[in-house]
Design an enzyme around this catalytic site. Sequence first.
Site, short mmCIF file in Angstrom:
data_model
loop_
_atom_site.label_atom_id
_atom_site.label_comp_id
_atom_site.label_asym_id
_atom_site.label_seq_id
_atom_site.Cartn_x
_atom_site.Cartn_y
_atom_site.Cartn_z
CG HIS A 63 -2.02 1.03 1.12
ND1 HIS A 63 -3.28 0.86 1.64
CD2 HIS A 63 -2.03 2.27 0.57
CE1 HIS A 63 -4.01 1.94 1.43
NE2 HIS A 63 -3.26 2.84 0.79
CG HIS A 235 -6.13 2.34 5.35
ND1 HIS A 235 -7.49 2.33 5.38
CD2 HIS A 235 -5.79 3.01 4.22
CE1 HIS A 235 -7.95 2.98 4.33
NE2 HIS A 235 -6.94 3.39 3.60
CG ASP A 308 -2.14 4.85 3.26
OD1 ASP A 308 -1.99 5.12 2.05
OD2 ASP A 308 -3.20 5.11 3.88
ZN LIG Z 1 -7.01 4.76 2.01
ZN LIG Z 2 -3.79 4.82 0.71
#
Ligand SMILES: [Zn+2]
Ligand SMILES: [Zn+2]
Length: 433
Positions: A63, A235, A308
């Site tokens: 991610h 997430h 992320d």
């Molecule tokens: Zn997201």
């Molecule tokens: Zn993301």
Amino acid sequence: MANRKTLIKSARIIDPASEVDRVGDLLLADGKVARIGDHITEYDAQVIEADGLIVCPGLIDIHVHFREPGDENEETIATGSAAAVAGGFTSVACMPNTSPALDDEAAIEFVYRQASRAGLCNVYPIGAVTKGREGKELAEMGQMVRAGAVGFSDDGSGVASTGTMLRALQYIRMFNRPILQHCEDPDASAGGVMNGGEMAARLGLPGIDPIAEELMLQRDLTLVRETGARYHACHISTVRAVELVRQAKAAGLPVTAEVCVHHLLLTEDECATYDTNFKVNPPLRTRDDVVACLNGVADGTIDALVTDHAPHGIQEKELEFLYAPFGIIGLETALPLVAKALIAPGLLAWPALIERLTVGPARVLSLNKGTLSPGADADVTLIDPNLQWTIDAGQFKSKSKNCPFDGRPVTGRAVTTIVGGEVKHQFGRVTAP
Ligand SMILES: [Zn+2]
Ligand SMILES: [Zn+2]
């Protein structure tokens, strides 16, 4: 060009996929893992003395946001790849919320081309679920699969329409690829900038209630039960979201889940500083949520740890908390931070932690990566688990510096990153003849 053979000597070799955890030598040849053994001698190999180091499959982050095409001032596939190998990552999967979105065959091919030009790590594109990520018409997912898309997501937002999500799950079933959902009901979260609750009220900031995440996840799990399609919850960050995934897995649904590094260490209390490097989506939650995420990682409810990685320019992040964009970078800091969150308090030992950073994420996307078994691609990370250093955003390879951990002392670092048998990053004590 590196030598065609590399011999890593006297390392603690950890390969969770084949349940290896032993001191020994690892030989790489012609871009593949050749063998693990004791006192291997190979006269024509480049030798890396790895006494005191952990050697494991190259780390995998499924991610990341690399901002290309469209926002190359924040990150490119090349600079993102450099950040990845500096952090010990040999493979990443990039989200399609670029401008334009990665929503067709040409866009998927573009990512592969740029990644190969950069020549640092493997970059696997995730295609958009809907055209332009608008949440309406399904994108040509079949064509994107043929071009090499490894999964689908409208990340940045969730697929809000139940009908669209249902059709998407029905459609992707035939490709045996997962949909990676950013779980956020936009009606429930509208306008929020931090975790909903007492702290948001005190700071006078609009909140994102945990229910926004849980509502969409719960709905999706119903759809997954109906369709049997593969589903990955991105997430997740709340007590109840972790519990929903735990129950879905116990019920045998084809569900996987990830947690972000920052959700294992930081709480909403950080927002009291109004420092926008604590503005992320999903937001930093409460201590109870952090504990639930940690326990979820420890008991295997969570398959993958992710960053992320979300680069943003300085001017943007200097806006007021209310207006600044969500997101922080993470590739160059993830490893010591997950060690701090999980190993230091004794929740996990290195083999299990490495599992959540290698074969765990590889399985989510069916990547043929994440192991050191003979014949596997020679993607290898050498970790010094005791190296103490201070995070310095000024030293990052990433084009962006939006890192809430800048200036913090940490322990543990990826000192060498090898991709396809070639050393792509080297730091510190490693010597080559
Ligand atoms: Zn997201
Ligand atoms: Zn993301």
